[in-house]
Design a protein around this motif. Structure first.
Motif, PDB file in Angstrom:
ATOM      1  N   GLY A 141       0.776  -1.231   0.000  1.00  0.00           N
ATOM      2  CA  GLY A 141       0.000   0.000   0.000  1.00  0.00           C
ATOM      3  C   GLY A 141       0.810   1.284   0.000  1.00  0.00           C
ATOM      4  N   TYR A 142       2.127   1.170  -0.193  1.00  0.00           N
ATOM      5  CA  TYR A 142       2.964   2.375  -0.193  1.00  0.00           C
ATOM      6  C   TYR A 142       3.231   2.907  -1.599  1.00  0.00           C
ATOM      7  CZ  TYR A 142       3.895   1.809   4.769  1.00  0.00           C
ATOM      8  OH  TYR A 142       3.747   1.716   6.131  1.00  0.00           O
ATOM      9  N   LEU A 143       2.892   2.128  -2.607  1.00  0.00           N
ATOM     10  CA  LEU A 143       3.134   2.556  -3.977  1.00  0.00           C
ATOM     11  C   LEU A 143       1.931   2.235  -4.851  1.00  0.00           C
ATOM     12  CD1 LEU A 143       5.154   3.625  -6.155  1.00  0.00           C
ATOM     13  CD2 LEU A 143       5.882   1.252  -6.469  1.00  0.00           C
ATOM     14  N   GLU A 144       1.543   3.211  -5.654  1.00  0.00           N
ATOM     15  CA  GLU A 144       0.507   3.006  -6.668  1.00  0.00           C
ATOM     16  C   GLU A 144       1.127   3.306  -8.022  1.00  0.00           C
ATOM     17  OE1 GLU A 144      -2.564   1.945  -6.643  1.00  0.00           O
ATOM     18  OE2 GLU A 144      -2.869   1.756  -4.477  1.00  0.00           O
ATOM     19  N   VAL A 145       0.964   2.370  -8.964  1.00  0.00           N
ATOM     20  CA  VAL A 145       1.505   2.546 -10.306  1.00  0.00           C
ATOM     21  C   VAL A 145       0.373   2.432 -11.316  1.00  0.00           C
ATOM     22  CG1 VAL A 145       3.108   1.697 -12.053  1.00  0.00           C
ATOM     23  CG2 VAL A 145       3.744   1.600  -9.637  1.00  0.00           C
ATOM     24  N   PHE A 146       0.222   3.460 -12.124  1.00  0.00           N
ATOM     25  CA  PHE A 146      -0.792   3.454 -13.176  1.00  0.00           C
ATOM     26  C   PHE A 146      -0.061   3.342 -14.507  1.00  0.00           C
ATOM     27  CE2 PHE A 146      -2.653   5.497  -9.529  1.00  0.00           C
ATOM     28  CZ  PHE A 146      -3.950   5.015  -9.506  1.00  0.00           C
ATOM     29  N   GLY A 147       0.036   2.100 -15.029  1.00  0.00           N
ATOM     30  CA  GLY A 147       0.738   1.848 -16.276  1.00  0.00           C
ATOM     31  C   GLY A 147      -0.156   2.041 -17.481  1.00  0.00           C
ATOM     32  N   MET A 148       0.427   2.503 -18.590  1.00  0.00           N
ATOM     33  CA  MET A 148      -0.310   2.798 -19.825  1.00  0.00           C
ATOM     34  C   MET A 148      -1.542   3.631 -19.495  1.00  0.00           C
ATOM     35  SD  MET A 148       1.204   1.687 -22.566  1.00  0.00           S
ATOM     36  CE  MET A 148      -0.047   1.467 -23.808  1.00  0.00           C
ATOM     37  N   SER A 149      -1.339   4.605 -18.643  1.00  0.00           N
ATOM     38  CA  SER A 149      -2.455   5.380 -18.110  1.00  0.00           C
ATOM     39  C   SER A 149      -3.134   6.222 -19.183  1.00  0.00           C
ATOM     40  CB  SER A 149      -1.971   6.296 -16.980  1.00  0.00           C
ATOM     41  OG  SER A 149      -3.005   7.139 -16.549  1.00  0.00           O
ATOM     42  N   MET A 150      -4.476   6.150 -19.202  1.00  0.00           N
ATOM     43  CA  MET A 150      -5.294   7.000 -20.078  1.00  0.00           C
ATOM     44  C   MET A 150      -6.066   8.006 -19.235  1.00  0.00           C
ATOM     45  SD  MET A 150      -4.609   5.926 -23.125  1.00  0.00           S
ATOM     46  CE  MET A 150      -5.945   6.562 -24.129  1.00  0.00           C
ATOM     47  N   LEU A 151      -5.570   8.254 -18.035  1.00  0.00           N
ATOM     48  CA  LEU A 151      -6.266   9.138 -17.108  1.00  0.00           C
ATOM     49  C   LEU A 151      -6.226  10.584 -17.582  1.00  0.00           C
ATOM     50  CD1 LEU A 151      -4.774   7.718 -13.782  1.00  0.00           C
ATOM     51  CD2 LEU A 151      -7.101   7.357 -14.606  1.00  0.00           C
ATOM     52  N   THR A 152      -7.283  11.310 -17.258  1.00  0.00           N
ATOM     53  CA  THR A 152      -7.285  12.755 -17.472  1.00  0.00           C
ATOM     54  C   THR A 152      -6.685  13.413 -16.231  1.00  0.00           C
ATOM     55  OG1 THR A 152      -9.463  13.075 -16.463  1.00  0.00           O
ATOM     56  CG2 THR A 152      -9.392  12.558 -18.827  1.00  0.00           C
ATOM     57  N   PHE A 153      -6.361  14.691 -16.322  1.00  0.00           N
ATOM     58  CA  PHE A 153      -5.814  15.367 -15.151  1.00  0.00           C
ATOM     59  C   PHE A 153      -6.873  15.555 -14.070  1.00  0.00           C
ATOM     60  CE2 PHE A 153      -1.813  16.723 -17.235  1.00  0.00           C
ATOM     61  CZ  PHE A 153      -0.971  16.348 -16.203  1.00  0.00           C
ATOM     62  N   GLU A 154      -8.137  15.591 -14.454  1.00  0.00           N
ATOM     63  CA  GLU A 154      -9.198  15.636 -13.449  1.00  0.00           C
ATOM     64  C   GLU A 154      -9.195  14.358 -12.631  1.00  0.00           C
ATOM     65  OE1 GLU A 154     -10.130  18.587 -16.509  1.00  0.00           O
ATOM     66  OE2 GLU A 154      -9.596  16.464 -16.608  1.00  0.00           O
ATOM     67  N   GLU A 155      -9.009  13.210 -13.298  1.00  0.00           N
ATOM     68  CA  GLU A 155      -8.949  11.922 -12.593  1.00  0.00           C
ATOM     69  C   GLU A 155      -7.677  11.810 -11.763  1.00  0.00           C
ATOM     70  OE1 GLU A 155     -11.430   9.021 -15.622  1.00  0.00           O
ATOM     71  OE2 GLU A 155      -9.393   9.636 -16.179  1.00  0.00           O
ATOM     72  N   ILE A 156      -6.580  12.329 -12.293  1.00  0.00           N
ATOM     73  CA  ILE A 156      -5.320  12.321 -11.550  1.00  0.00           C
ATOM     74  C   ILE A 156      -5.453  13.140 -10.273  1.00  0.00           C
ATOM     75  CG2 ILE A 156      -2.955  13.217 -11.600  1.00  0.00           C
ATOM     76  CD1 ILE A 156      -2.828  12.334 -14.538  1.00  0.00           C
ATOM     77  N   THR A 157      -6.087  14.291 -10.377  1.00  0.00           N
ATOM     78  CA  THR A 157      -6.314  15.133  -9.199  1.00  0.00           C
ATOM     79  C   THR A 157      -7.124  14.387  -8.148  1.00  0.00           C
ATOM     80  OG1 THR A 157      -6.257  17.141 -10.552  1.00  0.00           O
ATOM     81  CG2 THR A 157      -7.296  17.314  -8.385  1.00  0.00           C
ATOM     82  N   GLU A 158      -8.137  13.651  -8.592  1.00  0.00           N
ATOM     83  CA  GLU A 158      -8.968  12.884  -7.667  1.00  0.00           C
ATOM     84  C   GLU A 158      -8.162  11.784  -6.977  1.00  0.00           C
ATOM     85  OE1 GLU A 158     -13.059  10.149  -7.714  1.00  0.00           O
ATOM     86  OE2 GLU A 158     -12.512  11.364  -9.460  1.00  0.00           O
ATOM     87  N   ILE A 159      -7.276  11.129  -7.736  1.00  0.00           N
ATOM     88  CA  ILE A 159      -6.427  10.081  -7.164  1.00  0.00           C
ATOM     89  C   ILE A 159      -5.489  10.667  -6.110  1.00  0.00           C
ATOM     90  CG2 ILE A 159      -4.506   8.498  -7.678  1.00  0.00           C
ATOM     91  CD1 ILE A 159      -5.881   8.013 -10.404  1.00  0.00           C
ATOM     92  N   VAL A 160      -4.883  11.805  -6.428  1.00  0.00           N
ATOM     93  CA  VAL A 160      -3.958  12.453  -5.493  1.00  0.00           C
ATOM     94  C   VAL A 160      -4.690  12.878  -4.228  1.00  0.00           C
ATOM     95  CG1 VAL A 160      -2.492  14.475  -5.149  1.00  0.00           C
ATOM     96  CG2 VAL A 160      -2.353  13.196  -7.295  1.00  0.00           C
ATOM     97  N   GLU A 161      -5.895  13.413  -4.375  1.00  0.00           N
ATOM     98  CA  GLU A 161      -6.678  13.834  -3.205  1.00  0.00           C
ATOM     99  C   GLU A 161      -7.033  12.641  -2.324  1.00  0.00           C
ATOM    100  OE1 GLU A 161      -9.937  15.944  -5.082  1.00  0.00           O
ATOM    101  OE2 GLU A 161      -9.189  17.834  -4.252  1.00  0.00           O
TER     102      GLU A 161
END
Length: 305
Positions: A141-161
């Protein structure tokens, strides 16, 4: 018809509102004119509130995971900085950035890697050769890796929050858009503001079509608090072998030597050596002052990533 008691002055200070309430009783609806007048005078609402008396003047620094590089940065990257890690292909940008995350994981910090061009399995296999058990870090649970990510920056912001990491890596920004458009992107600015507010230290990988000897910058370089350039180059006129080097071209709040420094890919990641002795012709070509402060080392021929 019922009328909102505070139709305009909702952003005014409490003192201004008290003045308005007094005149509202006397002038009735005429207070709208007064509200607008006071609003134009209440310019303090546009100023950033900064408690200079309690401001911590000591800069907390975050290790890069490379001891020699930390030595070049007065102990590490200032906390909350966004650092551009750039250079041509195969020079070690992803390896350096992953080493930065592994250092955080080993210190009990949550970390996130957003990779936009590599599959998770490929990343795990690559980094296992350095003894980094990425799979275990993810399971713990100390590392999250999103490989071949198709995320938008809105989704990235949500993940970071939601995840609340201390370190984040983006690999690479060029996949999103060209540098000119990216810097002006509202979605990126929103994500960037969140990371600044949370004091998240981030490495932003970008791609260069030129080497370290070319004095050319793009918009990505200007948006970063720091720039670390990785490249391969000849370090003397006799030996034609290309050696891996890195240069800290910029780091705010830090005194840096911008001279390219040699490193190698060791068994446990990138290892930086002491200052490189550059021959006078090479120094002149790179635009760095002449200095004789180091020595040459042998380098591993292990390829970069």
């Amino acid at each position: 018809m019922a009328r909102n008691k505070y139709p305009v002055h909702t952003t005014l200070s409490s003192d201004a509102i008290k003045v308005l309430e007094r005149y509202e009783k006397e002038l009735g609806a005429k207070n709208l004119v007064l509200e607008k007048a006071l609003l134009s005078l209440d310019t303090s609402r546009f100023k950033s509130k900064l408690d200079t008396q309690n401001l911590d003047r000591a800069i907390k620094r975050i290790s890069t995971g490379v001891t020699g590089l930390d030595d070049m940065l007065e102990g590490g990257v200032p906390e909350g900085f966004s650092v551009i890690v750039t250079g041509p292909p195969g020079t070690g940008k992803t390896t350096l950035s992953m080493q930065f995350l592994v250092d955080g994981v080993r210190k009990g910090e949550k970390c996130v890697l957003f990779s936009f061009e590599e599959r998770l399995q490929q990343l795990v296999q690559h980094f296992m050769r350095f003894g980094w058990d990425i799979g275990k870090y993810i399971d713990d649970g100390y590392l999250e890796v999103f490989g071949m990510s198709m995320l938008t920056f809105e989704e990235i912001t949500e993940i970071v929050e939601t995840y609340k990491p201390k370190r984040v890596v983006f690999d690479s920004l060029n996949v999103f858009s060209n540098p000119e458009e990216f810097r002006k992107s509202a979605s990126w600015r929103s994500s960037h503001r969140l990371m600044k507010q949370r004091k998240i230290t981030s490495f932003l990988i970008t791609e260069k079509h030129h080497g370290i000897e070319t004095k050319d910058f793009d918009e990505y370089d200007f948006l970063g608090d720091g720039i670390i350039f990785l490249d391969s180059m000849k370090v003397n006129e006799v030996d034609t072998t290309l050696s891996p080097v890195l240069a800290v071209q910029k780091m705010r709040a830090t005194k840096v030597d911008t001279t390219p420094q040699p490193f190698r890919f060791g068994e446990h990641g990138i290892v930086k050596y002491r200052s490189l002795h550059l021959e006078s012709r090479l120094q002149e070509r790179l635009g760095v002052p002449s200095m004789d402060t180091g020595y040459n080392e042998s380098f591993s021929d292990k390829p970069g990533y």
